[in-house]
Design an enzyme around this catalytic site. Structure first.
Site, PDB file in Angstrom:
ATOM      1  N   LYS A  21      -1.705  22.384 -37.594  1.00  0.00           N
ATOM      2  CA  LYS A  21      -1.576  22.582 -36.153  1.00  0.00           C
ATOM      3  C   LYS A  21      -2.300  21.421 -35.466  1.00  0.00           C
ATOM      4  O   LYS A  21      -3.537  21.395 -35.460  1.00  0.00           O
ATOM      5  CB  LYS A  21      -2.209  23.904 -35.722  1.00  0.00           C
ATOM      6  CG  LYS A  21      -1.534  25.150 -36.270  1.00  0.00           C
ATOM      7  CD  LYS A  21      -2.356  26.390 -35.902  1.00  0.00           C
ATOM      8  CE  LYS A  21      -1.660  27.675 -36.313  1.00  0.00           C
ATOM      9  NZ  LYS A  21      -2.515  28.874 -36.071  1.00  0.00           N
ATOM     10  N   GLU A  44       4.974  35.925 -29.653  1.00  0.00           N
ATOM     11  CA  GLU A  44       5.883  34.950 -30.259  1.00  0.00           C
ATOM     12  C   GLU A  44       7.317  35.454 -30.372  1.00  0.00           C
ATOM     13  O   GLU A  44       8.146  34.831 -31.034  1.00  0.00           O
ATOM     14  CB  GLU A  44       5.358  34.545 -31.637  1.00  0.00           C
ATOM     15  CG  GLU A  44       4.010  33.853 -31.567  1.00  0.00           C
ATOM     16  CD  GLU A  44       3.466  33.471 -32.926  1.00  0.00           C
ATOM     17  OE1 GLU A  44       4.149  33.741 -33.944  1.00  0.00           O
ATOM     18  OE2 GLU A  44       2.364  32.914 -32.984  1.00  0.00           O
TER      19      GLU A  44
END
Length: 401
Positions: free
Chosen positions: A327, A196
Protein backbone atom coordinates in the site's frame (compact mmCIF):
# COMPACT_ATOMS: atom_id res chain seq x y z
CA UNK A 1 11.70 17.95 -20.42
CA UNK A 2 10.42 16.45 -17.16
CA UNK A 3 11.62 19.21 -14.84
CA UNK A 4 8.77 20.03 -12.47
CA UNK A 5 7.43 23.56 -12.91
CA UNK A 6 4.36 23.47 -10.70
CA UNK A 7 2.87 21.46 -7.84
CA UNK A 8 -0.67 22.19 -6.70
CA UNK A 9 -2.67 20.51 -3.97
CA UNK A 10 -6.29 20.52 -2.91
CA UNK A 11 -8.79 18.71 -0.73
CA UNK A 12 -11.20 16.34 -2.44
CA UNK A 13 -13.69 13.78 -1.14
CA UNK A 14 -12.87 10.12 -0.68
CA UNK A 15 -15.39 7.28 -0.91
CA UNK A 16 -16.41 7.66 2.74
CA UNK A 17 -17.15 11.35 2.29
CA UNK A 18 -13.99 12.38 4.13
CA UNK A 19 -11.48 14.91 2.81
CA UNK A 20 -8.24 13.67 1.29
CA UNK A 21 -5.30 15.17 -0.59
CA UNK A 22 -5.11 15.46 -4.37
CA UNK A 23 -1.94 16.64 -6.12
CA UNK A 24 -1.24 17.97 -9.61
CA UNK A 25 2.29 17.98 -11.02
CA UNK A 26 3.20 19.90 -14.20
CA UNK A 27 6.49 19.64 -16.08
CA UNK A 28 8.47 22.00 -18.30
CA UNK A 29 7.34 20.28 -21.49
CA UNK A 30 3.69 20.17 -20.45
CA UNK A 31 3.61 16.71 -18.91
CA UNK A 32 0.81 16.52 -16.37
CA UNK A 33 -0.05 14.12 -13.58
CA UNK A 34 -2.84 14.04 -11.01
CA UNK A 35 -3.20 11.64 -8.10
CA UNK A 36 -5.06 11.37 -4.81
CA UNK A 37 -4.22 9.74 -1.50
CA UNK A 38 -6.42 6.98 -0.08
CA UNK A 39 -7.04 6.39 3.63
CA UNK A 40 -7.43 3.25 5.71
CA UNK A 41 -9.96 2.30 8.40
CA UNK A 42 -7.91 -0.49 9.97
CA UNK A 43 -4.45 1.04 10.01
CA UNK A 44 -1.24 -0.54 11.17
CA UNK A 45 0.55 0.83 14.21
CA UNK A 46 3.69 1.38 12.17
CA UNK A 47 2.25 3.11 9.11
CA UNK A 48 3.56 6.47 7.93
CA UNK A 49 1.64 9.33 9.49
CA UNK A 50 -1.44 10.70 7.77
CA UNK A 51 -2.14 14.31 8.73
CA UNK A 52 -5.39 16.21 8.52
CA UNK A 53 -5.61 17.00 4.80
CA UNK A 54 -5.63 20.76 5.29
CA UNK A 55 -2.53 20.52 7.50
CA UNK A 56 -0.81 18.14 5.07
CA UNK A 57 -1.49 20.46 2.14
CA UNK A 58 -0.24 23.55 3.97
CA UNK A 59 2.92 21.76 5.07
CA UNK A 60 3.59 20.38 1.58
CA UNK A 61 3.16 23.82 0.05
CA UNK A 62 5.70 25.24 2.49
CA UNK A 63 8.25 22.42 2.51
CA UNK A 64 7.84 20.30 -0.64
CA UNK A 65 6.97 22.62 -3.50
CA UNK A 66 10.14 24.75 -3.13
CA UNK A 67 12.30 21.60 -3.28
CA UNK A 68 10.58 20.22 -6.37
CA UNK A 69 9.82 23.21 -8.59
CA UNK A 70 12.53 24.05 -11.15
CA UNK A 71 14.84 21.52 -9.49
CA UNK A 72 13.55 17.94 -9.63
CA UNK A 73 12.57 15.91 -12.70
CA UNK A 74 9.28 13.99 -12.70
CA UNK A 75 10.87 11.38 -14.95
CA UNK A 76 13.22 10.35 -12.15
CA UNK A 77 10.98 8.77 -9.51
CA UNK A 78 13.77 8.22 -7.00
CA UNK A 79 14.78 11.87 -7.28
CA UNK A 80 11.20 12.98 -6.66
CA UNK A 81 10.75 10.71 -3.67
CA UNK A 82 14.14 11.57 -2.18
CA UNK A 83 13.09 15.22 -2.30
CA UNK A 84 9.87 14.34 -0.48
CA UNK A 85 11.85 12.62 2.27
CA UNK A 86 14.27 15.53 2.51
CA UNK A 87 11.44 18.04 2.71
CA UNK A 88 9.81 16.06 5.50
CA UNK A 89 12.91 15.33 7.54
CA UNK A 90 11.34 12.55 9.62
CA UNK A 91 11.25 8.78 9.20
CA UNK A 92 7.44 8.57 9.01
CA UNK A 93 6.30 11.68 7.11
CA UNK A 94 4.96 13.27 10.28
CA UNK A 95 5.98 16.73 9.01
CA UNK A 96 4.26 16.85 5.62
CA UNK A 97 1.93 13.85 5.99
CA UNK A 98 2.09 10.58 4.09
CA UNK A 99 -1.15 11.62 2.40
CA UNK A 100 0.47 14.64 0.74
CA UNK A 101 3.67 12.68 0.05
CA UNK A 102 2.00 9.77 -1.71
CA UNK A 103 -0.29 12.04 -3.75
CA UNK A 104 2.71 14.03 -5.02
CA UNK A 105 4.77 10.89 -5.61
CA UNK A 106 2.06 9.27 -7.72
CA UNK A 107 1.24 12.51 -9.57
CA UNK A 108 4.91 12.93 -10.49
CA UNK A 109 4.99 9.38 -11.87
CA UNK A 110 2.00 10.19 -14.06
CA UNK A 111 3.59 13.44 -15.22
CA UNK A 112 6.79 11.61 -16.12
CA UNK A 113 4.83 9.03 -18.08
CA UNK A 114 2.86 11.77 -19.83
CA UNK A 115 6.04 13.40 -21.10
CA UNK A 116 7.14 10.08 -22.58
CA UNK A 117 3.72 9.39 -24.05
CA UNK A 118 3.75 6.06 -22.24
CA UNK A 119 1.25 4.46 -19.88
CA UNK A 120 2.22 4.67 -16.22
CA UNK A 121 2.81 0.92 -15.91
CA UNK A 122 5.43 1.07 -18.68
CA UNK A 123 7.08 4.13 -17.17
CA UNK A 124 7.30 2.47 -13.76
CA UNK A 125 7.85 -1.11 -14.89
CA UNK A 126 11.45 -1.31 -15.99
CA UNK A 127 12.97 -4.67 -15.14
CA UNK A 128 10.02 -5.66 -12.96
CA UNK A 129 7.51 -6.05 -15.75
CA UNK A 130 6.78 -9.67 -16.57
CA UNK A 131 4.33 -11.38 -18.87
CA UNK A 132 1.58 -12.11 -16.35
CA UNK A 133 -1.14 -9.95 -14.84
CA UNK A 134 -2.33 -9.80 -11.24
CA UNK A 135 -5.33 -11.82 -10.13
CA UNK A 136 -7.92 -9.52 -8.54
CA UNK A 137 -9.05 -10.36 -5.02
CA UNK A 138 -12.66 -9.23 -4.65
CA UNK A 139 -14.18 -8.35 -1.29
CA UNK A 140 -17.62 -9.99 -1.27
CA UNK A 141 -18.48 -10.25 2.45
CA UNK A 142 -17.09 -7.89 5.05
CA UNK A 143 -17.16 -6.89 8.67
CA UNK A 144 -14.59 -5.84 11.24
CA UNK A 145 -13.58 -2.19 10.97
CA UNK A 146 -15.30 -1.91 7.57
CA UNK A 147 -18.81 -2.76 8.77
CA UNK A 148 -20.08 -2.89 12.32
CA UNK A 149 -22.55 -5.54 13.53
CA UNK A 150 -21.29 -7.96 10.88
CA UNK A 151 -18.58 -10.64 10.83
CA UNK A 152 -15.52 -10.45 13.08
CA UNK A 153 -13.34 -11.34 10.09
CA UNK A 154 -12.88 -8.17 8.08
CA UNK A 155 -12.92 -9.47 4.50
CA UNK A 156 -13.94 -12.61 2.63
CA UNK A 157 -12.23 -12.35 -0.76
CA UNK A 158 -13.15 -14.07 -4.02
CA UNK A 159 -10.06 -15.25 -5.90
CA UNK A 160 -10.62 -16.38 -9.53
CA UNK A 161 -7.21 -18.00 -9.91
CA UNK A 162 -8.27 -20.06 -12.92
CA UNK A 163 -9.61 -17.18 -14.99
CA UNK A 164 -8.16 -17.14 -18.51
CA UNK A 165 -7.58 -13.38 -18.45
CA UNK A 166 -7.95 -10.24 -16.35
CA UNK A 167 -11.36 -9.31 -17.74
CA UNK A 168 -12.86 -12.72 -16.95
CA UNK A 169 -11.38 -12.56 -13.45
CA UNK A 170 -12.91 -9.13 -12.77
CA UNK A 171 -16.33 -10.25 -13.95
CA UNK A 172 -16.05 -13.49 -11.97
CA UNK A 173 -15.62 -11.53 -8.75
CA UNK A 174 -18.63 -9.40 -9.63
CA UNK A 175 -20.61 -12.59 -10.22
CA UNK A 176 -19.61 -13.98 -6.82
CA UNK A 177 -20.64 -10.69 -5.20
CA UNK A 178 -24.02 -10.90 -6.94
CA UNK A 179 -24.45 -14.57 -6.00
CA UNK A 180 -23.79 -13.75 -2.34
CA UNK A 181 -26.64 -11.26 -2.50
CA UNK A 182 -28.96 -13.85 -4.06
CA UNK A 183 -28.15 -16.45 -1.39
CA UNK A 184 -28.72 -13.91 1.37
CA UNK A 185 -32.12 -13.10 -0.15
CA UNK A 186 -32.97 -16.80 -0.39
CA UNK A 187 -32.12 -17.20 3.29
CA UNK A 188 -34.03 -14.10 4.32
CA UNK A 189 -30.94 -12.35 5.65
CA UNK A 190 -30.80 -8.57 5.18
CA UNK A 191 -27.46 -7.00 4.33
CA UNK A 192 -26.13 -3.51 3.85
CA UNK A 193 -22.70 -2.84 2.35
CA UNK A 194 -19.47 -1.99 4.11
CA UNK A 195 -16.90 0.66 3.21
CA UNK A 196 -15.54 -1.31 0.27
CA UNK A 197 -18.85 -2.45 -1.20
CA UNK A 198 -18.84 -5.94 0.28
CA UNK A 199 -22.05 -7.33 1.74
CA UNK A 200 -22.16 -6.94 5.52
CA UNK A 201 -24.88 -9.28 6.79
CA UNK A 202 -25.49 -9.77 10.53
CA UNK A 203 -24.19 -13.36 10.54
CA UNK A 204 -21.48 -15.29 12.33
CA UNK A 205 -18.07 -15.98 10.84
CA UNK A 206 -19.02 -19.65 10.48
CA UNK A 207 -22.14 -18.70 8.51
CA UNK A 208 -20.05 -16.37 6.34
CA UNK A 209 -17.61 -19.16 5.49
CA UNK A 210 -20.51 -21.34 4.36
CA UNK A 211 -22.13 -18.48 2.44
CA UNK A 212 -19.00 -17.51 0.51
CA UNK A 213 -18.07 -21.13 -0.13
CA UNK A 214 -21.50 -21.74 -1.68
CA UNK A 215 -21.38 -18.57 -3.78
CA UNK A 216 -17.89 -19.32 -5.08
CA UNK A 217 -18.84 -22.91 -5.95
CA UNK A 218 -21.95 -21.78 -7.83
CA UNK A 219 -20.08 -19.21 -9.92
CA UNK A 220 -17.20 -21.62 -10.50
CA UNK A 221 -19.69 -24.15 -11.92
CA UNK A 222 -21.26 -21.48 -14.13
CA UNK A 223 -18.01 -20.10 -15.53
CA UNK A 224 -16.01 -23.29 -15.78
CA UNK A 225 -12.73 -22.16 -14.21
CA UNK A 226 -11.30 -22.39 -10.71
CA UNK A 227 -12.39 -19.82 -8.15
CA UNK A 228 -11.29 -20.01 -4.55
CA UNK A 229 -11.51 -17.53 -1.72
CA UNK A 230 -9.38 -15.99 0.96
CA UNK A 231 -9.52 -13.75 4.00
CA UNK A 232 -8.29 -10.51 5.45
CA UNK A 233 -8.61 -11.24 9.16
CA UNK A 234 -7.21 -7.86 10.30
CA UNK A 235 -6.24 -9.69 13.48
CA UNK A 236 -4.59 -6.64 15.03
CA UNK A 237 -8.13 -5.29 15.40
CA UNK A 238 -9.23 -8.53 17.10
CA UNK A 239 -6.28 -8.75 19.48
CA UNK A 240 -6.80 -7.26 22.95
CA UNK A 241 -3.67 -6.64 24.99
CA UNK A 242 -5.68 -6.51 28.20
CA UNK A 243 -6.96 -10.06 27.81
CA UNK A 244 -3.96 -11.34 25.88
CA UNK A 245 -5.96 -12.91 23.09
CA UNK A 246 -8.14 -12.54 20.01
CA UNK A 247 -11.68 -11.47 20.85
CA UNK A 248 -14.53 -12.97 18.82
CA UNK A 249 -17.58 -11.67 20.63
CA UNK A 250 -17.78 -13.63 23.88
CA UNK A 251 -14.94 -15.95 22.89
CA UNK A 252 -11.24 -15.24 23.38
CA UNK A 253 -8.64 -17.25 21.49
CA UNK A 254 -5.03 -17.53 22.62
CA UNK A 255 -2.29 -17.23 20.01
CA UNK A 256 -2.02 -21.02 19.86
CA UNK A 257 -5.79 -21.31 19.41
CA UNK A 258 -5.76 -18.58 16.74
CA UNK A 259 -3.08 -20.42 14.77
CA UNK A 260 -5.07 -23.65 15.06
CA UNK A 261 -8.30 -21.93 14.00
CA UNK A 262 -6.71 -20.35 10.92
CA UNK A 263 -5.01 -23.62 9.93
CA UNK A 264 -8.32 -25.47 10.24
CA UNK A 265 -10.14 -22.91 8.05
CA UNK A 266 -7.38 -23.12 5.43
CA UNK A 267 -7.74 -26.89 5.32
CA UNK A 268 -11.54 -26.97 5.40
CA UNK A 269 -12.13 -24.31 2.73
CA UNK A 270 -8.93 -24.62 0.68
CA UNK A 271 -8.23 -20.94 1.27
CA UNK A 272 -5.86 -19.42 -1.27
CA UNK A 273 -4.93 -16.36 0.80
CA UNK A 274 -4.99 -15.26 4.45
CA UNK A 275 -3.99 -11.71 5.33
CA UNK A 276 -3.04 -10.58 8.83
CA UNK A 277 -4.13 -13.77 10.63
CA UNK A 278 -2.22 -12.67 13.75
CA UNK A 279 -1.39 -9.46 15.58
CA UNK A 280 0.88 -6.92 13.89
CA UNK A 281 3.64 -7.47 16.50
CA UNK A 282 3.54 -11.27 16.51
CA UNK A 283 6.34 -12.32 14.16
CA UNK A 284 6.67 -15.60 16.05
CA UNK A 285 2.99 -16.41 15.59
CA UNK A 286 3.22 -15.61 11.88
CA UNK A 287 6.29 -17.85 11.63
CA UNK A 288 4.50 -20.72 13.37
CA UNK A 289 1.51 -20.47 11.05
CA UNK A 290 3.69 -20.07 7.96
CA UNK A 291 5.71 -23.16 8.84
CA UNK A 292 2.47 -25.09 9.25
CA UNK A 293 0.51 -23.99 6.18
CA UNK A 294 2.84 -21.85 4.05
CA UNK A 295 3.14 -24.59 1.45
CA UNK A 296 -0.65 -24.61 1.04
CA UNK A 297 -1.60 -20.95 0.89
CA UNK A 298 -0.37 -17.36 1.00
CA UNK A 299 0.08 -15.95 4.49
CA UNK A 300 0.20 -12.21 3.86
CA UNK A 301 1.50 -9.45 6.10
CA UNK A 302 -0.26 -6.10 5.93
CA UNK A 303 -0.17 -4.49 9.38
CA UNK A 304 2.79 -6.77 10.11
CA UNK A 305 4.93 -5.20 7.37
CA UNK A 306 3.19 -1.88 6.46
CA UNK A 307 5.10 -1.85 3.13
CA UNK A 308 8.30 -1.21 5.13
CA UNK A 309 11.65 -2.66 4.07
CA UNK A 310 12.79 -2.75 7.69
CA UNK A 311 9.74 -4.61 8.96
CA UNK A 312 9.76 -6.95 5.98
CA UNK A 313 13.41 -7.80 6.65
CA UNK A 314 12.50 -8.65 10.24
CA UNK A 315 9.81 -10.96 8.90
CA UNK A 316 12.18 -12.57 6.42
CA UNK A 317 14.69 -13.22 9.19
CA UNK A 318 11.93 -14.81 11.30
CA UNK A 319 10.40 -16.80 8.40
CA UNK A 320 7.16 -14.95 9.11
CA UNK A 321 4.59 -14.95 6.26
CA UNK A 322 5.28 -15.66 2.60
CA UNK A 323 3.68 -12.62 0.99
CA UNK A 324 3.38 -8.89 1.59
CA UNK A 325 0.59 -6.40 1.00
CA UNK A 326 1.77 -3.27 -0.80
CA UNK A 327 0.00 0.00 0.00
CA UNK A 328 1.96 3.07 -1.16
CA UNK A 329 0.28 5.38 1.35
CA UNK A 330 1.44 3.16 4.23
CA UNK A 331 5.02 4.10 3.49
CA UNK A 332 4.57 7.43 1.67
CA UNK A 333 6.19 7.11 -1.77
CA UNK A 334 6.29 4.85 -4.80
CA UNK A 335 10.04 4.39 -4.38
CA UNK A 336 9.58 3.04 -0.86
CA UNK A 337 6.89 0.69 -2.16
CA UNK A 338 9.20 -0.46 -4.98
CA UNK A 339 12.00 -1.14 -2.51
CA UNK A 340 9.68 -3.34 -0.43
CA UNK A 341 8.58 -5.19 -3.57
CA UNK A 342 12.18 -5.75 -4.65
CA UNK A 343 13.17 -7.12 -1.23
CA UNK A 344 10.11 -9.37 -1.19
CA UNK A 345 10.94 -10.73 -4.63
CA UNK A 346 14.56 -11.43 -3.66
CA UNK A 347 13.33 -13.64 -0.83
CA UNK A 348 10.48 -15.41 -2.61
CA UNK A 349 7.61 -13.46 -1.06
CA UNK A 350 4.55 -12.90 -3.25
CA UNK A 351 3.36 -9.30 -3.60
CA UNK A 352 -0.24 -8.12 -3.37
CA UNK A 353 -0.93 -4.50 -4.33
CA UNK A 354 -3.87 -3.06 -2.41
CA UNK A 355 -6.39 -0.26 -2.16
CA UNK A 356 -7.60 1.24 1.13
CA UNK A 357 -11.11 1.35 2.52
CA UNK A 358 -11.30 5.10 1.90
CA UNK A 359 -10.58 5.44 -1.82
CA UNK A 360 -10.88 7.83 -4.76
CA UNK A 361 -11.14 7.36 -8.52
CA UNK A 362 -7.32 7.30 -8.72
CA UNK A 363 -6.08 4.25 -10.65
CA UNK A 364 -2.35 4.34 -9.89
CA UNK A 365 -2.34 1.04 -8.01
CA UNK A 366 -3.60 -0.80 -11.10
CA UNK A 367 -0.51 0.42 -12.96
CA UNK A 368 1.73 -0.36 -9.98
CA UNK A 369 0.47 -3.94 -9.81
CA UNK A 370 1.13 -4.52 -13.51
CA UNK A 371 4.44 -2.63 -13.48
CA UNK A 372 5.83 -4.77 -10.67
CA UNK A 373 4.41 -8.09 -11.85
CA UNK A 374 2.39 -8.50 -8.64
CA UNK A 375 0.67 -11.82 -8.17
CA UNK A 376 -2.54 -10.24 -6.90
CA UNK A 377 -4.31 -6.91 -6.65
CA UNK A 378 -6.86 -6.26 -3.94
CA UNK A 379 -9.17 -3.44 -4.93
CA UNK A 380 -12.74 -4.45 -4.20
CA UNK A 381 -15.46 -5.70 -6.49
CA UNK A 382 -18.13 -3.03 -6.91
CA UNK A 383 -18.59 0.74 -6.35
CA UNK A 384 -17.08 3.40 -8.56
CA UNK A 385 -13.87 4.00 -6.67
CA UNK A 386 -13.17 0.23 -6.81
CA UNK A 387 -14.32 -0.43 -10.37
CA UNK A 388 -12.17 2.49 -11.57
CA UNK A 389 -9.09 0.39 -10.76
CA UNK A 390 -10.58 -2.83 -12.09
CA UNK A 391 -11.65 -1.24 -15.36
CA UNK A 392 -8.19 0.31 -15.71
CA UNK A 393 -6.68 -3.14 -15.18
CA UNK A 394 -8.80 -4.47 -18.04
CA UNK A 395 -7.64 -1.61 -20.28
CA UNK A 396 -3.99 -2.17 -19.36
CA UNK A 397 -4.26 -5.87 -20.16
CA UNK A 398 -5.76 -5.05 -23.54
CA UNK A 399 -3.12 -2.40 -24.24
CA UNK A 400 -0.23 -4.66 -23.25
CA UNK A 401 -1.16 -7.53 -25.58
Amino acid sequence: MTQITNVSLRRILDSRGNPTVEADVLTQSGGFGRAAAPSGASTGEYEAIELDPAEAIASARDHVAPRLIDTVHAGNQREVDAALHAADGTDNFSQIGANSAVAISMAAAKAGADVLGAPVYQHLGGTFRGESFPTPLGNVVGGGEHAKEATHIQEFLSAPIGAPNVSEAVFANAAVHARVSEILDERGIPAAKGDEGAWAPPISDAEAFSLVNDAVADVEDDLGFEIRFGLDMAAAELYDDDVGGYVYGDEVKSTTEQVEYVAEMIAEYNLVYVEDPLDENDYDGFATLTERVGDQTLICGDDLFVTSVERLQTGIDADAANSILIKPNQIGTLTDAFDAIELAREHGYETVVSHRSGETEDVTIAHLAVATDAGFIKTGTVQGERTAKLNELIRIAEDAV
